[in-house]
Design a protein around this motif. Structure first.
Motif, short mmCIF file in Angstrom:
data_model
loop_
_atom_site.label_atom_id
_atom_site.label_comp_id
_atom_site.label_asym_id
_atom_site.label_seq_id
_atom_site.Cartn_x
_atom_site.Cartn_y
_atom_site.Cartn_z
N PHE A 22 0.70 -1.09 0.02
CA PHE A 22 -0.13 -0.09 -0.11
C PHE A 22 0.95 1.27 -0.10
CE2 PHE A 22 -2.40 3.46 2.49
CZ PHE A 22 -3.44 3.58 1.50
N ALA A 23 1.89 1.19 0.67
CA ALA A 23 2.86 2.35 0.80
C ALA A 23 3.37 2.66 -0.41
CB ALA A 23 3.89 2.10 1.96
N PHE A 24 3.91 1.62 -1.13
CA PHE A 24 4.57 1.70 -2.55
C PHE A 24 3.38 2.25 -3.43
CE2 PHE A 24 8.03 -1.33 -0.97
CZ PHE A 24 9.05 -0.27 -1.07
N TRP A 25 2.31 1.54 -3.37
CA TRP A 25 1.22 2.27 -4.33
C TRP A 25 0.94 3.64 -4.07
CZ3 TRP A 25 -4.64 1.35 -3.61
CH2 TRP A 25 -5.21 1.58 -4.77
N GLN A 26 0.99 4.04 -3.12
CA GLN A 26 0.78 5.60 -2.80
C GLN A 26 1.78 6.38 -3.18
OE1 GLN A 26 -1.85 7.28 -1.29
NE2 GLN A 26 -3.09 5.11 -1.60
N LEU A 27 3.05 5.79 -2.93
CA LEU A 27 4.03 6.52 -3.44
C LEU A 27 4.49 6.78 -4.96
CD1 LEU A 27 6.95 7.96 -2.55
CD2 LEU A 27 8.18 5.82 -2.65
N PHE A 28 4.30 5.84 -5.49
CA PHE A 28 4.38 5.66 -7.16
C PHE A 28 3.13 5.95 -7.77
CE2 PHE A 28 7.65 2.17 -6.06
CZ PHE A 28 8.58 2.84 -6.33
N GLY A 29 2.11 6.41 -7.12
CA GLY A 29 0.90 6.91 -7.73
C GLY A 29 1.01 8.50 -7.79
N ARG A 30 2.09 9.12 -7.16
CA ARG A 30 2.13 10.63 -7.43
C ARG A 30 2.88 10.77 -8.58
NH1 ARG A 30 4.77 11.86 -1.45
NH2 ARG A 30 3.13 11.15 -0.28
N GLU A 31 2.45 12.09 -9.24
CA GLU A 31 3.18 12.35 -10.36
C GLU A 31 4.56 13.15 -10.25
OE1 GLU A 31 0.45 15.19 -12.21
OE2 GLU A 31 -1.45 13.85 -12.08
N ARG A 32 4.80 13.58 -9.16
CA ARG A 32 5.88 14.36 -9.23
C ARG A 32 6.96 13.58 -8.54
NH1 ARG A 32 5.99 20.16 -10.42
NH2 ARG A 32 8.15 19.82 -9.87
N VAL A 33 7.05 12.25 -8.33
CA VAL A 33 8.03 11.36 -7.70
C VAL A 33 9.43 11.80 -8.12
CG1 VAL A 33 8.85 8.97 -6.79
CG2 VAL A 33 6.29 9.67 -6.79
N ASP A 34 9.53 11.62 -9.51
CA ASP A 34 11.03 11.69 -10.23
C ASP A 34 11.51 12.93 -10.54
OD1 ASP A 34 11.07 9.03 -10.14
OD2 ASP A 34 10.03 8.64 -11.93
N THR A 35 10.65 14.18 -10.08
CA THR A 35 11.23 15.36 -10.74
C THR A 35 11.73 16.26 -9.33
OG1 THR A 35 8.92 16.32 -10.11
CG2 THR A 35 9.32 15.85 -12.31
N ASP A 36 12.81 17.02 -9.54
CA ASP A 36 13.47 17.72 -8.72
C ASP A 36 13.13 19.34 -9.05
OD1 ASP A 36 14.93 18.68 -6.61
OD2 ASP A 36 16.73 17.87 -7.40
#
Length: 62
Positions: free
Chosen positions: A16-30
């Motif tokens: 569930f934690a990974f699903w929430q984390l990778f569901g975000r749009e801006r995970v890979d942007t700095d």
């Protein structure tokens, strides 16, 4: 013997934690890197025309 309920709950919470984390749009942007890219793009656009004018002026002088 390992308690299967504990293993199931632990793995379910991690999934569930990974699903929430990778569901975000801006995970890979700095934001810092994005700002640098925008500044470089603006600088390149400003210098692009000036560079052409300088090279043409040098060619005419020769």
């Amino acid at each position: 013997m390992i308690d299967y309920l504990a293993l199931t709950i632990g793995h379910a919470l991690m999934a569930f934690a990974f699903w929430q984390l990778f569901g975000r749009e801006r995970v890979d942007t700095d934001p810092l890197i994005e700002g640098i890219k925008e500044a470089n793009t603006k600088t390149r656009k400003q210098l692009r025309g000036a560079g052409r004018r300088q090279s043409r002026a040098k060619a005419e002088e020769s």
